[in-house]
Write a protein that holds these residues in place. Structure first.
Motif, PDB file in Angstrom:
ATOM      1  N   GLY A 181      33.614  48.995  15.840  1.00  0.00           N
ATOM      2  CA  GLY A 181      34.372  49.934  14.346  1.00  0.00           C
ATOM      3  C   GLY A 181      33.881  49.180  13.120  1.00  0.00           C
ATOM      4  O   GLY A 181      33.771  49.438  12.532  1.00  0.00           O
ATOM      5  N   LEU A 182      33.972  48.052  13.441  1.00  0.00           N
ATOM      6  CA  LEU A 182      33.600  46.934  12.551  1.00  0.00           C
ATOM      7  C   LEU A 182      32.389  47.162  11.906  1.00  0.00           C
ATOM      8  O   LEU A 182      31.786  47.035  11.814  1.00  0.00           O
ATOM      9  N   LEU A 183      32.301  47.085  10.348  1.00  0.00           N
ATOM     10  CA  LEU A 183      31.058  47.575   9.617  1.00  0.00           C
ATOM     11  C   LEU A 183      31.019  46.376   9.005  1.00  0.00           C
ATOM     12  O   LEU A 183      31.391  45.499   7.915  1.00  0.00           O
ATOM     13  N   ILE A 184      29.660  45.272   9.615  1.00  0.00           N
ATOM     14  CA  ILE A 184      28.678  44.404   8.924  1.00  0.00           C
ATOM     15  C   ILE A 184      27.837  44.705   7.842  1.00  0.00           C
ATOM     16  O   ILE A 184      26.948  45.238   8.105  1.00  0.00           O
ATOM     17  N   VAL A 185      28.003  43.929   6.972  1.00  0.00           N
ATOM     18  CA  VAL A 185      26.772  44.013   5.658  1.00  0.00           C
ATOM     19  C   VAL A 185      26.181  43.068   5.054  1.00  0.00           C
ATOM     20  O   VAL A 185      27.087  41.742   4.181  1.00  0.00           O
ATOM     21  N   ASN A 186      25.411  43.117   4.945  1.00  0.00           N
ATOM     22  CA  ASN A 186      24.854  41.839   4.394  1.00  0.00           C
ATOM     23  C   ASN A 186      23.701  42.398   3.029  1.00  0.00           C
ATOM     24  O   ASN A 186      23.301  43.431   3.085  1.00  0.00           O
TER      25      ASN A 186
END
Length: 253
Positions: A181-186
């Motif tokens: 469920g971890l959202l990673i945003v670049n």
């Protein structure tokens, strides 16, 4: 809470001003800069002076480390140019930026009042400021990394209570949601949409990153009852006002 994420400004003052102007049209509670702020063949000192007036939070990228710690003779042309433009006050400001590999950033402990306790930050990956987190160079291009590749780069650096991890370095705007469920945003790059790199990787000795537009990139995130919502934003600006005429385009992102 609405957070804006910016990264990889690389001394492009015109792109930065366009992003600041766009931010003023939105309801933003806090802006976080994920590093590689000044180094480039453009306007590093002017960019530093503009940012010093803003209440932004700053993470150091690999170029901050290189400008501040490497001897001038070992710096790239871009970093050496930047070093020559900065005053001692500018260098002290740059040195105050948070270490991308700092445990407090990865555990949501650095700025919990401003960001919340479940937001983690880094520049490249949590274990290295020169490692892509979401991309893998293959031959002359980069592609989206597999889930296993991303998990291997995260290791045990990001605890389970973290729900959002923001990173930069690759200049590619994208989001990835892991099985946990971890959202990673670049958020992509504010000031340098394309570059090439001859650093050796397992499946590449030279690669290019091309975003197909000179627009400045950043991201806005906020929470609803289902979790984090992310908007990846592209902002047009007068990119021809920033001619790359001082030093060659840096090869290292």
């Amino acid at each position: 809470m609405r957070l804006a994420l910016v990264s990889d400004i690389h001394g492009n003052l015109a792109a930065l001003e366009a992003v600041i102007e766009d931010l003023e049209t939105r309801q933003i509670d806090q802006v976080v800069n994920l590093g590689d702020t000044l180094s480039g063949p453009l306007l590093p000192a002017q960019t530093a002076h503009r940012l010093q007036k803003l209440p932004w939070l700053h993470v150091a990228g690999n170029h901050e480390r290189q400008v501040l710690r490497l001897p001038l003779a070992r710096q790239s042309a871009s970093d050496a140019f930047t070093s020559g433009q900065l005053s001692q006050a500018d260098r002290l400001w740059l040195g105050s930026h948070s270490d991308s590999c700092g445990v407090d950033l990865h555990r949501g402990q650095r700025w919990p009042a401003q960001l919340g306790p479940d937001v983690a930050l880094c520049h490249g990956s949590p274990r290295s400021d020169v490692e892509y987190l979401l991309e893998t160079p293959i031959d002359e291009m980069v592609q989206l990394s597999s889930t296993n590749e991303i998990l291997e780069r995260l290791g045990h650096h990001i605890p389970n209570h973290i729900t959002l991890l923001a990173c930069g370095h690759s200049h590619v705007a994208r989001t990835v949601t892991l099985p946990s469920g971890l959202l990673i945003v670049n958020p992509g790059s504010v000031g340098l949409p394309a570059y090439d790199d001859d650093h050796a990787y397992p499946r590449s000795r030279y690669h290019r990153v091309e975003n197909g537009t000179p627009q400045a990139r950043y991201a806005v995130v906020h929470k609803n009852r289902h979790g984090w919502v992310c908007e990846l934003i592209s902002v047009p600006y007068d990119h021809e006002s920033m001619p790359e005429s001082v030093t060659p385009i840096p090869r290292v992102p």
